[in-house]
Write a protein that holds these residues in place. Structure first.
Motif, PDB file in Angstrom:
ATOM      1  N   PRO A 292       0.814  -1.228   0.000  1.00 33.86           N
ATOM      2  CA  PRO A 292       0.000   0.000   0.000  1.00 33.86           C
ATOM      3  C   PRO A 292       0.838   1.262   0.000  1.00 33.86           C
ATOM      4  O   PRO A 292       0.373   2.329  -0.393  1.00 33.86           O
ATOM      5  CB  PRO A 292      -0.806  -0.112   1.299  1.00 33.86           C
ATOM      6  N   VAL A 293       2.125   1.148   0.426  1.00 33.00           N
ATOM      7  CA  VAL A 293       2.957   2.343   0.518  1.00 33.00           C
ATOM      8  C   VAL A 293       4.408   1.973   0.248  1.00 33.00           C
ATOM      9  O   VAL A 293       4.896   0.933   0.686  1.00 33.00           O
ATOM     10  CB  VAL A 293       2.814   3.013   1.899  1.00 33.00           C
ATOM     11  N   ILE A 294       5.081   2.845  -0.511  1.00 33.22           N
ATOM     12  CA  ILE A 294       6.520   2.706  -0.744  1.00 33.22           C
ATOM     13  C   ILE A 294       7.142   4.073  -0.501  1.00 33.22           C
ATOM     14  O   ILE A 294       6.431   5.088  -0.404  1.00 33.22           O
ATOM     15  CB  ILE A 294       6.842   2.208  -2.167  1.00 33.22           C
ATOM     16  N   ALA A 295       8.467   4.129  -0.368  1.00 33.77           N
ATOM     17  CA  ALA A 295       9.128   5.398  -0.065  1.00 33.77           C
ATOM     18  C   ALA A 295      10.388   5.562  -0.892  1.00 33.77           C
ATOM     19  O   ALA A 295      11.066   4.583  -1.231  1.00 33.77           O
ATOM     20  CB  ALA A 295       9.468   5.482   1.422  1.00 33.77           C
ATOM     21  N   ILE A 296      10.674   6.818  -1.217  1.00 32.85           N
ATOM     22  CA  ILE A 296      11.925   7.184  -1.883  1.00 32.85           C
ATOM     23  C   ILE A 296      12.603   8.241  -1.016  1.00 32.85           C
ATOM     24  O   ILE A 296      12.034   9.315  -0.780  1.00 32.85           O
ATOM     25  CB  ILE A 296      11.689   7.752  -3.297  1.00 32.85           C
ATOM     26  N   THR A 297      13.804   7.930  -0.526  1.00 30.14           N
ATOM     27  CA  THR A 297      14.558   8.882   0.285  1.00 30.14           C
ATOM     28  C   THR A 297      15.895   9.161  -0.388  1.00 30.14           C
ATOM     29  O   THR A 297      16.282   8.488  -1.348  1.00 30.14           O
ATOM     30  CB  THR A 297      14.792   8.335   1.711  1.00 30.14           C
TER      31      THR A 297
ATOM     32  N   GLY B 131      -6.537  -2.875  -0.490  1.00 32.96           N
ATOM     33  CA  GLY B 131      -7.099  -1.704  -1.148  1.00 32.96           C
ATOM     34  C   GLY B 131      -6.441  -1.441  -2.482  1.00 32.96           C
ATOM     35  O   GLY B 131      -5.352  -1.935  -2.779  1.00 32.96           O
ATOM     36  N   GLN B 132      -7.103  -0.634  -3.314  1.00 33.47           N
ATOM     37  CA  GLN B 132      -6.558  -0.335  -4.638  1.00 33.47           C
ATOM     38  C   GLN B 132      -5.672   0.905  -4.630  1.00 33.47           C
ATOM     39  O   GLN B 132      -4.812   1.059  -5.485  1.00 33.47           O
ATOM     40  CB  GLN B 132      -7.714  -0.165  -5.629  1.00 33.47           C
ATOM     41  N   GLY B 133      -5.898   1.830  -3.694  1.00 36.03           N
ATOM     42  CA  GLY B 133      -5.096   3.032  -3.614  1.00 36.03           C
ATOM     43  C   GLY B 133      -3.676   2.738  -3.172  1.00 36.03           C
ATOM     44  O   GLY B 133      -3.413   1.778  -2.437  1.00 36.03           O
ATOM     45  N   ARG B 134      -2.725   3.547  -3.622  1.00 35.96           N
ATOM     46  CA  ARG B 134      -1.321   3.374  -3.279  1.00 35.96           C
ATOM     47  C   ARG B 134      -0.691   4.730  -2.928  1.00 35.96           C
ATOM     48  O   ARG B 134      -1.093   5.770  -3.453  1.00 35.96           O
ATOM     49  CB  ARG B 134      -0.541   2.747  -4.445  1.00 35.96           C
ATOM     50  N   PHE B 135       0.315   4.689  -2.034  1.00 34.11           N
ATOM     51  CA  PHE B 135       1.040   5.884  -1.620  1.00 34.11           C
ATOM     52  C   PHE B 135       2.508   5.752  -2.010  1.00 34.11           C
ATOM     53  O   PHE B 135       3.101   4.684  -1.860  1.00 34.11           O
ATOM     54  CB  PHE B 135       0.978   6.059  -0.105  1.00 34.11           C
ATOM     55  N   VAL B 136       3.081   6.879  -2.464  1.00 31.54           N
ATOM     56  CA  VAL B 136       4.529   7.002  -2.613  1.00 31.54           C
ATOM     57  C   VAL B 136       4.953   8.162  -1.723  1.00 31.54           C
ATOM     58  O   VAL B 136       4.470   9.288  -1.881  1.00 31.54           O
ATOM     59  CB  VAL B 136       4.943   7.281  -4.071  1.00 31.54           C
ATOM     60  N   LEU B 137       5.843   7.880  -0.765  1.00 35.65           N
ATOM     61  CA  LEU B 137       6.325   8.897   0.156  1.00 35.65           C
ATOM     62  C   LEU B 137       7.718   9.352  -0.271  1.00 35.65           C
ATOM     63  O   LEU B 137       8.562   8.532  -0.611  1.00 35.65           O
ATOM     64  CB  LEU B 137       6.388   8.344   1.584  1.00 35.65           C
ATOM     65  N   ILE B 138       7.957  10.666  -0.236  1.00 28.48           N
ATOM     66  CA  ILE B 138       9.236  11.227  -0.670  1.00 28.48           C
ATOM     67  C   ILE B 138       9.754  12.164   0.410  1.00 28.48           C
ATOM     68  O   ILE B 138       9.005  12.949   0.991  1.00 28.48           O
ATOM     69  CB  ILE B 138       9.090  12.027  -1.988  1.00 28.48           C
ATOM     70  N   GLY B 139      11.051  12.094   0.671  1.00 23.62           N
ATOM     71  CA  GLY B 139      11.651  13.030   1.613  1.00 23.62           C
ATOM     72  C   GLY B 139      13.130  12.757   1.771  1.00 23.62           C
ATOM     73  O   GLY B 139      13.608  11.652   1.493  1.00 23.62           O
ATOM     74  N   ARG B 140      13.856  13.788   2.217  1.00 19.76           N
ATOM     75  CA  ARG B 140      15.250  13.544   2.578  1.00 19.76           C
ATOM     76  C   ARG B 140      15.307  12.471   3.663  1.00 19.76           C
ATOM     77  O   ARG B 140      16.201  11.651   3.718  1.00 19.76           O
ATOM     78  CB  ARG B 140      15.884  14.844   3.073  1.00 19.76           C
ATOM     79  N   SER B 141      14.327  12.528   4.547  1.00 19.32           N
ATOM     80  CA  SER B 141      14.087  11.461   5.512  1.00 19.32           C
ATOM     81  C   SER B 141      12.575  11.364   5.667  1.00 19.32           C
ATOM     82  O   SER B 141      11.846  12.280   5.285  1.00 19.32           O
ATOM     83  CB  SER B 141      14.756  11.762   6.857  1.00 19.32           C
ATOM     84  N   ILE B 142      12.110  10.249   6.200  1.00 19.75           N
ATOM     85  CA  ILE B 142      10.678  10.010   6.376  1.00 19.75           C
ATOM     86  C   ILE B 142      10.408   9.850   7.871  1.00 19.75           C
ATOM     87  O   ILE B 142      11.167   9.153   8.560  1.00 19.75           O
ATOM     88  CB  ILE B 142      10.229   8.737   5.623  1.00 19.75           C
ATOM     89  N   PRO B 143       9.364  10.489   8.414  1.00 19.60           N
ATOM     90  CA  PRO B 143       9.053  10.315   9.840  1.00 19.60           C
ATOM     91  C   PRO B 143       8.954   8.836  10.214  1.00 19.60           C
ATOM     92  O   PRO B 143       8.406   8.026   9.452  1.00 19.60           O
ATOM     93  CB  PRO B 143       7.705  11.032   9.995  1.00 19.60           C
TER      94      PRO B 143
ATOM     95  N   ARG C 261       7.874   2.822   9.498  1.00 25.14           N
ATOM     96  CA  ARG C 261       7.432   1.504   9.975  1.00 25.14           C
ATOM     97  C   ARG C 261       6.365   0.932   9.051  1.00 25.14           C
ATOM     98  O   ARG C 261       6.325  -0.280   8.805  1.00 25.14           O
ATOM     99  CB  ARG C 261       6.913   1.612  11.411  1.00 25.14           C
ATOM    100  N   ALA C 262       5.487   1.800   8.532  1.00 27.66           N
ATOM    101  CA  ALA C 262       4.460   1.335   7.590  1.00 27.66           C
ATOM    102  C   ALA C 262       5.084   0.902   6.269  1.00 27.66           C
ATOM    103  O   ALA C 262       4.627  -0.044   5.628  1.00 27.66           O
ATOM    104  CB  ALA C 262       3.424   2.438   7.357  1.00 27.66           C
TER     105      ALA C 262
END
Length: 733
Positions: free
Chosen positions: A49-54, A158-170, A175-176
């Motif tokens: 449901p969620v991925i991240a790019i840092t 779920g069908q919705g997806r998140f991409v999180l971006i930041g120099r760092s992620i909270p 954890r998610a």
């Protein structure tokens, strides 16, 4: 689906069609490589449901996320949302709500603020939609909690997806994300070679320069452009020296050194460009070409034009240009650097002068909201960050003089405790008043978090300027905001304070509207008698002055009061009066929409009075009107009411037919909890038809939706019904 415009194709699909989106496709202009990174992100996105790019600033995180979104456009065919902070504040949840409303036109901002997280969640769970949250590094804790809750509730199913971006992620969001995090480094040597080939027309580089360019920049896209632009320039040796003293793996330090060298070179070669850039760094969310020309550019060098300078800055990698919107953006790393290292170099009086000029310029943009229908506000919203920054500056300047917040000052509004301010504050007061007037509609319909403070500041400014009309109009804004937030005593106070001005001015249309609103406030406070009195006075004035639409609305409101008191025959009479009044009105979209509402309300009163067949006729009369004005929500409500009326009339199959139609619209709108309620009703019909398997299916689906959205008490009620069906099957068996 929208075509990817010529000139913004990048290296991806030149004929790709995009769903509703607000992507910055200009980022893809120089995009190359990242094949392995895209493959990894694509794989994660399939079932997470969620991925991240840092990664460090300038590594190309936002560009990579844009490329991923464009590549995945056919999968997320129901919308791609790019969300970042606006103004001078950190990323907050209103940024999410504002973009959802702009791109999807969901009507979320018309609902209570407490429901926004759940409503946003419903727009993501059952839809193929991608949400990119950019610059999350400094997101406030409450926003982090809300995003984390949405990610958890969507889950892998779920069908919705998140991409999180930041120099760092909270940390809570990390954890998610789990192990689905890509820490982005620079381009490979092969990709740098491809970059040189792609940009040969802009930079004096050949294939033989790729190894040194890669060594100096680490392949980080932002500094690739900067170093390439300085290649073998008079400052080339200085640049090499600056980079060589940095730790080879400390790319944050290296990039800052390269940024410093680039800006120093620009200051020496083009001092007017440096001044332009230093002023532009105070823009929030980019700036238009018109803003660059009229706000930031000081043409002290007649031999140099603004287009020449912006082309040079774009080549240097300092500016990014969005040709579709004709806007410029400064990379966040450069903006932070300039705000810390350059802008403070201006004397304080000059900084204040520039900030006031910023506020004056963006007032004309803010005024577009009052001249533009809400469905076209997204075209203005590109400058919302600049407008927000200006209004906050003006409000804070006033509060600094008052030595209290504007809302606190209003508590002493009639006591004479608000001091007179020096003439030097007149510019601030005039701008505050004008911003408050310009944004009246936006504050009422979009509810930004600062809305009440801004309205309070506008009221005080108008009072100090002795502008009674502006004071009354802004008082109505504050009253409407208080009503929206269920602060009914405050709403009543400010509606009452604004009323005398319009009475004395003989301006009866706002008098009618204020009396109507006072009636709505009294009803919300369960004072039905007070509501009757206000509605009756407003109706008499509307009738006297031939305000036909207002007359019909007031008649319908009086009918609804009778309905609330179970005086159904009187309610029927008043709703019929409302419909009769509109027969003499024009056939505008607004008039047709209200006719549909009146028919629906008439149907409710007829149904409550036991006149089921007449109620069904009234609801059927509403349907073509809803369709004419494309009101899906109204159409859905009427379908649901038809289902209930047929059920009460004992016509169970017809009831199911209408509930199914209601379900289809609710599905398209993303109203999952409304769907759960409809499934509950359909389950009861199936029970009456003695169709236990169908009833079990409806109640199971309803239970699962309630659970998915955290409505555990309602889910438990559905489970009780399912247990009863199971026990009944056992007995029958």
């Amino acid at each position: 689906m929208l075509p990817l415009s010529e000139g913004q194709n990048g290296p991806l699909s030149p004929k790709l069609l995009l769903p509703p989106n607000n992507l910055g496709l200009y980022r893809l202009k120089n995009f190359v490589g990242r094949t392995d990174e895209l493959e990894r992100l694509r794989r994660w996105l399939a079932d997470r449901p969620v991925i991240a790019i840092t990664g460090p600033s300038g590594a190309g995180k936002s560009t990579l996320a844009t490329a991923l979104a464009v590549e995945q456009a056919t999968r997320f065919e129901e919308g791609i949302l790019w969300i970042s902070a606006t103004g001078d504040t950190a990323f907050n949840f209103y940024d999410v709500v504002r973009v959802v409303e702009d791109v999807l036109a969901t009507g979320i901002t018309n609902q209570p603020v407490s429901t926004w997280p759940l409503l946003v969640l419903q727009q993501l769970y059952g839809f193929n939609r991608l949400v990119v949250l950019d610059e999350l590094t400094d997101a406030d804790p409450d926003t982090v909690d809300k995003i984390q809750a949405m990610i958890r509730m969507i889950g892998p199913g779920g069908q919705g997806r998140f991409v999180l971006i930041g120099r760092s992620i909270p940390q809570p969001l990390l954890r998610a994300v789990g192990d689905a995090r890509l820490h982005l480094g620079g381009l490979t040597l092969t990709d740098v070679q491809a970059w040189i080939e792609q940009n040969r027309a802009d930079y004096p580089l050949g294939p033989e320069d790729a190894p040194l360019l890669h060594q100096l920049t680490g392949g980080h896209p932002l500094v690739l452009r900067m170093v390439a632009s300085l290649w073998h320039s008079p400052d080339w040796g200085q640049l090499i020296d600056l980079i060589s003293v940095q730790h080879p793996d400390d790319w944050d330090a290296r990039m800052k050194a390269i940024v410093s060298a680039t800006l120093a070179f620009m200051q020496k070669m083009h001092p007017h460009a440096n001044r332009l850039l230093t002023r532009c760094c105070q823009a929030s969310g980019g700036f238009s070409v018109d803003a660059a020309a009229h706000l930031f550019w000081e043409n002290r060098h007649p031999d140099t034009t603004l287009p020449d300078i912006t082309r040079q800055l774009t080549r240097l990698g300092v500016l990014m240009h969005n040709p579709q919107q004709n806007r410029f953006y400064i990379h966040p790393l450069l903006q932070r650097y300039l705000s810390i290292a350059s802008y403070p170099g201006f004397p304080p009086h000059l900084q204040r002068h520039y900030t006031l000029e910023h506020a004056r310029y963006y007032l004309s943009v803010a005024q577009q909201y009052s001249r533009t229908p809400p469905h076209r506000w997204p075209a203005i919203d590109g400058d919302w960050g600049n407008i927000r920054k200006a209004f906050n500056f003006l409000q804070e300047s006033l509060e600094e003089r008052l030595e209290r917040t504007a809302e606190e000052a209003l508590l002493h509004f009639d006591s004479g405790d608000i001091p007179l301010l020096p003439a030097s504050m007149d510019d601030i007061l005039i701008l505050l008043r004008n911003y408050a007037l310009a944004l009246r509609g936006y504050l009422i319909w979009r509810h930004p978090p600062e809305g009440r403070r801004w309205a309070a500041a506008g009221i005080i400014a108008a009072r100090l300027l002795t502008d009674r009309r502006a004071e009354a109009l802004t008082g109505l804004t504050l009253a409407s905001l208080a009503y929206f937030h269920h602060e009914y005593a405050t709403a009543r106070l400010w509606f009452r304070r604004s009323l005398p001005f319009f009475r004395q001015a003989g301006d009866f249309f706002p008098v009618v509207q204020i009396l109507k609103n006072l009636g709505m406030v009294e009803r919300a406070m369960d004072n039905l008698e007070g509501a009757f009195q206000h509605y009756a006075e407003a109706l008499a004035l509307a009738t006297q002055h031939h305000f036909v639409l207002e007359q019909s609305i007031l008649q319908s409101l009086i009918g609804s009061l009778h309905y609330a008191q179970k005086h159904y025959e009187q309610a029927i009479e008043w709703h019929r009066k409302a419909l009769h009044s509109l027969k003499t009105a024009d056939h505008s979209r607004q008039s047709l929409a209200w006719q549909a509402v009146h028919y629906n309300n008439l149907g409710l009163a007829l149904e409550a009075g036991g006149h089921y067949q007449e109620a069904i006729e009234a609801y059927n009369n509403a349907i073509p009107l809803h369709r004419q004005v494309n009101n899906k929500r109204g159409l859905s409500t009427t379908y649901g009411n038809l289902g209930a009326a047929h059920y009460q009339h004992g016509q169970l199959q017809k009831a199911l037919k209408w509930y199914r139609r209601d379900m289809a619209i609710r599905d398209s709108l993303g109203n999952r909890l409304d769907q759960a309620a409809i499934l509950h009703n359909m389950g009861h019909i199936a029970l009456e038809l003695d169709n236990l398997p169908a009833a079990a299916d409806y109640f199971t689906r309803s239970r699962d939706l309630y659970r998915q959205f955290g409505q555990n008490d309602l889910a438990e009620e559905e489970q009780i019904l399912l247990d009863a069906i199971r026990d009944r099957r056992v007995v029958v068996g």
